[in-house]
Design a protein around this motif. Structure first.
Motif, PDB file in Angstrom:
ATOM      1  N   VAL A 202       0.833  -1.199   0.045  1.00  0.00           N
ATOM      2  CA  VAL A 202      -0.087  -0.072  -0.106  1.00  0.00           C
ATOM      3  C   VAL A 202       1.109   1.122  -0.071  1.00  0.00           C
ATOM      4  CG1 VAL A 202      -1.782   1.476   1.267  1.00  0.00           C
ATOM      5  CG2 VAL A 202      -1.847  -1.053   1.174  1.00  0.00           C
ATOM      6  N   VAL A 203       0.620   2.066  -0.933  1.00  0.00           N
ATOM      7  CA  VAL A 203       1.275   3.215  -1.061  1.00  0.00           C
ATOM      8  C   VAL A 203       0.053   4.299  -0.788  1.00  0.00           C
ATOM      9  CG1 VAL A 203       2.285   5.175  -2.555  1.00  0.00           C
ATOM     10  CG2 VAL A 203       2.805   2.745  -2.956  1.00  0.00           C
ATOM     11  N   ASP A 204       0.518   5.146   0.735  1.00  0.00           N
ATOM     12  CA  ASP A 204      -0.466   6.015   1.120  1.00  0.00           C
ATOM     13  C   ASP A 204      -0.105   7.392   0.448  1.00  0.00           C
ATOM     14  OD1 ASP A 204      -1.856   7.601   2.758  1.00  0.00           O
ATOM     15  OD2 ASP A 204      -1.454   6.745   4.647  1.00  0.00           O
ATOM     16  N   SER A 205      -1.134   7.910  -0.270  1.00  0.00           N
ATOM     17  CA  SER A 205      -0.923   9.089  -0.874  1.00  0.00           C
ATOM     18  C   SER A 205      -1.107  10.266  -0.073  1.00  0.00           C
ATOM     19  CB  SER A 205      -1.981   9.075  -2.200  1.00  0.00           C
ATOM     20  OG  SER A 205      -1.516   8.156  -3.227  1.00  0.00           O
TER      21      SER A 205
ATOM     22  N   ARG B  20       1.869  14.594   2.466  1.00  0.00           N
ATOM     23  CA  ARG B  20       2.689  15.177   3.674  1.00  0.00           C
ATOM     24  C   ARG B  20       4.058  15.399   3.377  1.00  0.00           C
ATOM     25  NH1 ARG B  20      -1.388  12.309   6.203  1.00  0.00           N
ATOM     26  NH2 ARG B  20       0.104  10.679   6.873  1.00  0.00           N
ATOM     27  N   GLU B  21       4.626  14.354   2.768  1.00  0.00           N
ATOM     28  CA  GLU B  21       6.131  14.175   2.898  1.00  0.00           C
ATOM     29  C   GLU B  21       6.542  14.961   1.589  1.00  0.00           C
ATOM     30  OE1 GLU B  21       6.884  10.030   1.912  1.00  0.00           O
ATOM     31  OE2 GLU B  21       6.699   9.355   4.066  1.00  0.00           O
TER      32      GLU B  21
ATOM     33  N   SER C 147       7.564  25.014   8.730  1.00  0.00           N
ATOM     34  CA  SER C 147       6.714  23.529   8.199  1.00  0.00           C
ATOM     35  C   SER C 147       5.398  24.365   7.723  1.00  0.00           C
ATOM     36  CB  SER C 147       6.295  22.776   9.338  1.00  0.00           C
ATOM     37  OG  SER C 147       5.483  23.365  10.482  1.00  0.00           O
ATOM     38  N   LEU C 148       4.585  23.486   6.857  1.00  0.00           N
ATOM     39  CA  LEU C 148       3.381  23.996   6.304  1.00  0.00           C
ATOM     40  C   LEU C 148       2.203  24.202   7.320  1.00  0.00           C
ATOM     41  CD1 LEU C 148       1.805  24.359   3.673  1.00  0.00           C
ATOM     42  CD2 LEU C 148       1.281  22.016   3.708  1.00  0.00           C
TER      43      LEU C 148
END
Length: 401
Positions: free
Chosen positions: A29-32, A37-38, A64-65
């Motif tokens: 699983v690739v968590d979009s 965030r990254e 940070s954002l």
């Protein structure tokens, strides 16, 4: 080679829950959301681009954002949201592509993607799973995460609704009833994904049963549109048409989506073979010729068998039957396929006659898993119908445009 599966749905629908069930069964699983965030973390080019466009107000004191400040802008302004997506989406896609390339052969790579909204974007995946739940359920979940009710409803309102989302999804998971019912749906889906991945890895096509005529499915056009988007994503912006009986509204047919990909010559068709196989449509060897039929009696070259050549790709997905015919633009078989479809759409008696023949042949060739005998047997009807189809085409001024 791995297959890529998108899991999408509106905020609060339960995408992460479904992705988690897939991960438990072996999916990568690739968590979009995590990737999103990254790519805007401190020191990244993504954060620099966001700050350049939206200004210092979206940057917190520690550099940070400031996600709350940015959310207040983009959820209220669709144009601002599109700008943000133009910054982050390419970066997230690049990360997802890297994860897919590093996956072991035959893997199922799942991308948890909240904002998959177009057929073009969906076409980059082998399969798209939609997750849905009623708005009231979603609002309750979001309130449970700490959002106010109005904020929750506002965030839902700016996303596409489930009716539009279903059109780009191959599978729909109803997540209104909690974890157990959703997990059962994933459990039923998992063998299809495993078989799909194995077929793509080995360049194999899914096994089919014999021909069977079923009632018209109103979902066939949307299914065809999704597969056409995958074809275009694989080979570039080419003409792809939905042909055959499933392209005729209201017409019973085999549950097989027939498509025609237009190529400039058979060399281009052969060049597309690897791209289409990687997209889940491997070449079906041995199907290189159509049976000639009259197209234009004033053109004797139309009967030349060499101009009736083609290539055929079929589905690796065990849950969907597809025939993709690659034919050369303006060759007689390219014209014939489009003309025959449009004749069926227009001629009530032609549809009735063809259906009677198909039902009779399906009954007598029901054990023919290759469907070759069924297809060959139809040729007698098609040849006998050539004159009436030509007459219809002349009378209506039909063209393949």
């Amino acid at each position: 080679m791995a297959i890529t599966v998108a899991v999408t749905g509106g905020i609060g629908a339960g995408k992460s829950t479904v992705s988690g069930f897939l991960a438990e069964r072996g999916a990568i699983v690739v968590d979009s959301d995590r990737m999103a965030r990254e790519v805007v973390a401190i020191g990244t080019p993504g954060l620099a681009a966001v700050a350049e466009h939206f200004g210092p107000a979206v940057i917190a004191a520690d550099g940070s954002l400031d996600r709350a400040a940015l959310a207040g802008i983009v959820f209220a302004d669709p144009a601002a949201r599109r700008v943000l997506e133009s910054i982050t989406h390419p970066l997230v896609r690049a990360g997802a592509d890297a994860a897919r390339r590093s996956a072991p052969p035959g893997s199922v790579v799942v991308n948890d993607i909240p904002l998959l909204t177009t057929a073009e974007a969906a076409g980059r995946f082998h399969l798209v799973i939609g997750v849905g739940a009623p708005e009231s359920v979603r609002v309750g979940r979001l309130i449970g995460r700490g959002l106010g009710e109005q904020d929750a409803r506002s965030r839902i309102a700016v996303q596409i609704d489930d009716e539009a989302r279903r059109l780009i999804c191959d599978v729909w998971v109803d997540n209104a009833g909690g974890r157990a019912p959703a997990e059962r749906q994933v459990e039923e889906l998992w063998p299809r994904l495993v078989g799909y991945a194995a077929n793509v890895e080995h360049g194999a096509f899914a096994v089919r049963g014999g021909p069977a005529i079923v009632p018209y499915d109103p979902g066939w056009p949307a299914t065809a549109a999704r597969v056409m988007a995958r074809v275009r994503a694989a080979v570039g912006d080419s003409r792809v048409d939905h042909i055959g009986s499933t392209a005729v509204p209201g017409f019973p047919a085999k549950d097989v989506i027939d498509l025609q990909l237009t190529v400039t010559d058979l060399g281009q068709a052969d060049g597309f073979a690897g791209l289409l196989a990687a997209a889940g449509l491997p070449l079906r060897e041995g199907f290189t010729q159509d049976t000639p039929h009259p197209v234009d009696p004033s053109d004797p070259s139309g009967a030349d068998p060499a101009r009736w050549g083609k290539r055929v790709h079929v589905n690796a997905d065990p849950g969907l039957s597809v025939n993709l015919h690659l034919r050369v633009r303006d060759w007689p078989n390219w014209v014939w396929a489009l003309r025959f479809r449009d004749w069926l759409r227009s001629d009530d008696s032609g549809r009735a006659d063809y259906l009677a023949v198909k039902e009779d042949l399906a009954a007598s060739h029901g054990e023919d898993s290759t469907v070759a005998g069924y297809a060959d047997a139809k040729e007698e009807f098609l040849a006998a119908s050539d004159a009436r189809i030509l007459a219809w085409a002349r009378a209506t001024g039909w063209t393949p445009a």
